[in-house]
Design an enzyme around this catalytic site. Structure first.
Site, short mmCIF file in Angstrom:
data_model
loop_
_atom_site.label_atom_id
_atom_site.label_comp_id
_atom_site.label_asym_id
_atom_site.label_seq_id
_atom_site.Cartn_x
_atom_site.Cartn_y
_atom_site.Cartn_z
N THR A 1 0.87 -1.19 0.00
CA THR A 1 0.00 0.00 0.00
C THR A 1 0.90 1.23 0.00
OG1 THR A 1 -0.02 0.06 2.39
CG2 THR A 1 -1.79 -1.16 1.34
N GLU B 1 -5.86 -3.64 -0.50
CA GLU B 1 -6.19 -4.73 0.42
C GLU B 1 -7.35 -5.59 -0.08
OE1 GLU B 1 -5.42 -1.69 1.27
OE2 GLU B 1 -4.38 -1.59 3.20
N LYS C 1 -13.66 17.82 10.88
CA LYS C 1 -14.48 17.76 12.08
C LYS C 1 -14.78 19.19 12.53
CE LYS C 1 -12.48 13.35 12.88
NZ LYS C 1 -11.41 13.27 11.89
N TRP D 1 -19.42 16.38 10.96
CA TRP D 1 -18.42 16.05 9.96
C TRP D 1 -18.74 16.69 8.61
CZ3 TRP D 1 -17.16 10.09 10.51
CH2 TRP D 1 -16.48 9.91 11.72
#
Ligand code: ADP
Length: 552
Positions: A190, A335, A444, A449
């Site tokens: 990754t 993944e 935030k 959010w």
């Protein structure tokens, strides 16, 4: 009737990657594999030839002493030689480790050493890089340059093996390795936006299952009459499995080698009659600008698969209306091999008026068979699939990572086998998943959010805006507030006020960015995504005008 089994069984046919290439060669042997090469030309090959040469690679590696499970790395673009190497490496039982050449040099060194790569196959483009890094590679014994004799460098500090000469001297009838289907076939690290990159080791079984799922009508919907061009590189989550998927279904495979510029890609799409091409949004943004400038078209292209980051609504509309090309959004990660969801419409969605259909097409799509998803709150409690509640997106399935290579990161699945994607998402009653943000990028603000992705996607629709990125900047009252960073389209003088006016009726009032800055370029990661970490560094210490007011 007791329902007990009276001894009947089905065959045990291990799902091995070489069975894909055997199938392609046998049943679709004449189908073309076309690539632009690093030498500057074009190569026209076939699945039969790819298999034959892959067998020679396999025999060559065996002769070198490479054994089952050893890692053999590639530092290469999408070409026929790279595909042959892949099948050759995993076909003889070794593990094909794709290295992303756009990583920092230190990361490349780290990855090669961590993987304990024994051989490196690389393209001409990377001769200087490999020569420079070779003294720091601790385990690489042999260097194979993916070219012919005529293009071998005259003097190199390294003892280079010429790929074409090397395979020409190998038999093409060495049997493939008989392995357990759970044996490793590939390895991909990754990007590692934080900490060291981590390796995801794909198994033969996971790659084959993923390739079969990727062919399905509502996944990539490809078959023997398809012409598919993976622009996503083979080092970016296996080019989204296209070299496996096209072999499974016998499609024609088209690859642009080291080229990612819109004029070259467009020429190739038109010339080879590509009908499906796959890449990250940045590539498709560049293509739109190129087509706008030149008045060109995309030939036989009917669909683009776009993923890696969110696809702006304006991009979907532009491809629909100007070029009659359907954008299909997909979501996944290294993944996940990488496919998780894809946005092929359900009958309910297909029947909607265009604008409402678009509301679904900007979502990341629905789960492919083989992927289970749920969203959970901070305490791990499952949230409703109502399209409103959002939480951490958890996934489970046979081509999803179980643990990182060498156990890095420790136990990464919860007690029920779920993997936390690091994405925050909603799930709706039709099964569509929508990414709200990466959990570390979400802004935030006052306990609520704000999705940086949503803001970016709206902003990029503003006339005169070429690219938009949003990051959270510390704020004394609200904790964080959004800063919008804009790259203008060439020759257009769009102002902050124009952008604010454009956003005003498209977003909630409290989402309005507190500041808008203009830059020449937005940094991108090694896989073509907006590099939020670098952008946050670039704007470290930035004082929002609203912060002064709040502080004063
Ligand atoms: P890298 O960060 O190395 O490029 P990946 O390709 O594995 O690694 O990145 C996976 C992440 O990319 C996902 O977790 C998600 O945050 C993001 N992503 C992928 N596809 C989409 C999409 N269609 N919309 C929004 N985000 C996406």
């Amino acid at each position: 009737m007791t329902g007990t089994c009276a001894g009947g069984t089905m065959q045990d046919w291990p799902l091995l990657v070489w069975k894909l290439i055997d199938h392609a060669a046998r049943n679709h042997g004449q189908r073309e594999v076309v690539s632009l090469t690093c030498e500057g030309g074009e190569n026209r090959s076939t699945w039969a030839s790819v298999r034959r040469r892959a067998r020679q690679v396999a025999a060559g590696l065996r002769a070198m002493g490479i054994g089952t499970g050893d890692r053999v790395a590639t530092l290469a673009w999408n070409t026929h030689r790279h595909v042959e190497s892949w099948y050759g490496i995993s076909g003889m039982g070794a593990v094909a480790h794709t290295i992303n050449p756009r990583l920092f040099e230190d990361q490349i060194v780290y990855i090669a050493n961590h993987a304990e790569d024994r051989v490196l196959f690389f393209d001409l483009t990377f001769v200087k890089l490999v020569e420079k890094l070779a003294p720091r590679f601790e385990t690489i014994e042999r260097y194979v340059l993916l070219t012919d004799r005529a293009h071998m460098p005259e003097d190199s500090a390294l003892d280079l093996i010429c790929y074409e000469e090397w395979i020409a001297g190998q038999p093409d009838d060495m049997p493939w390795a008989e392995l357990d289907e759970n044996a490793p076939a590939g390895l991909c690290y990754t990007s590692g936006t934080t900490g060291n990159p981590k390796g995801v080791q794909y198994s033969h079984r996971s790659n084959v299952l993923h390739a079969m799922a990727a062919c399905m009508t509502d996944t990539f919907g490809v078959g023997a009459r398809s012409v598919v061009m993976p622009i996503a590189p083979m080092y970016h989550a296996n080019a989204w499995s296209i070299p496996y998927t096209t072999a499974a279904c016998g499609a024609k495979l088209v690859m642009a080698g080291p080229h990612f510029d819109a004029p070259t890609l467009q020429r190739m799409i038109v010339k080879e009659k590509v009908d499906l091409a796959l890449a990250v949004p940045t590539i498709w943004l560049g293509m739109l600008q190129h087509l706008e400038k030149t008045g060109g078209n995309l030939g036989h292209l009917t669909r683009t698969g776009i993923g890696g980051s969110a696809v702006p609504r304006a991009m979907i509309e532009a491809y629909d209306k100007l070029y009659n090309v359907r954008v299909i959004q997909l979501w996944g990660m290294t993944e996940m091999s990488p496919l998780g969801t894809i946005g092929m419409p359900t009958p309910e969605v297909a029947a909607l008026p265009y604008e409402q259909e678009l509301d679904y097409r900007v979502k990341q799509g629905r789960a492919v068979f083989g992927v289970e998803m749920k969203i959970v709150d901070e305490a791990g409690r499952e949230l409703p699939r109502d399209g409103k509640a959002f939480g951490r997106l958890m996934v489970r399935g046979p081509w999803i990572v179980g643990s990182y290579f060498k156990g890095d990161g420790g136990q990464i699945l919860d007690s029920e086998g779920w993997f936390d994607t690091g994405d925050v998402a909603t799930l709706d009653p039709l099964g569509y998943m929508q990414i709200v943000d990466r959990s570390k990028d979400v802004i935030k603000s006052g306990g609520e959010w704000i999705s940086s992705i949503d803001l970016e996607n709206v902003a990029v629709g503003c006339p005169g805006v070429a690219e938009a990125a949003v990051i959270g900047v510390p704020h004394p009252k609200w904790d964080e507030r959004p800063l919008l960073v804009i790259v203008r389209k060439e020759g257009v003088d769009v102002t902050a006020d124009d952008i604010r006016a454009y956003l005003s009726d498209k977003i909630a009032k409290w989402w309005m960015p507190d500041a808008i800055e203009f830059v020449d370029e937005i940094p991108h990661t090694a896989t073509g995504k907006i590099q939020k970490v670098a952008l946050r560094q670039q704007f470290a210490g930035y004082r929002l005008p609203t912060a002064e007011v709040a502080a004063g």
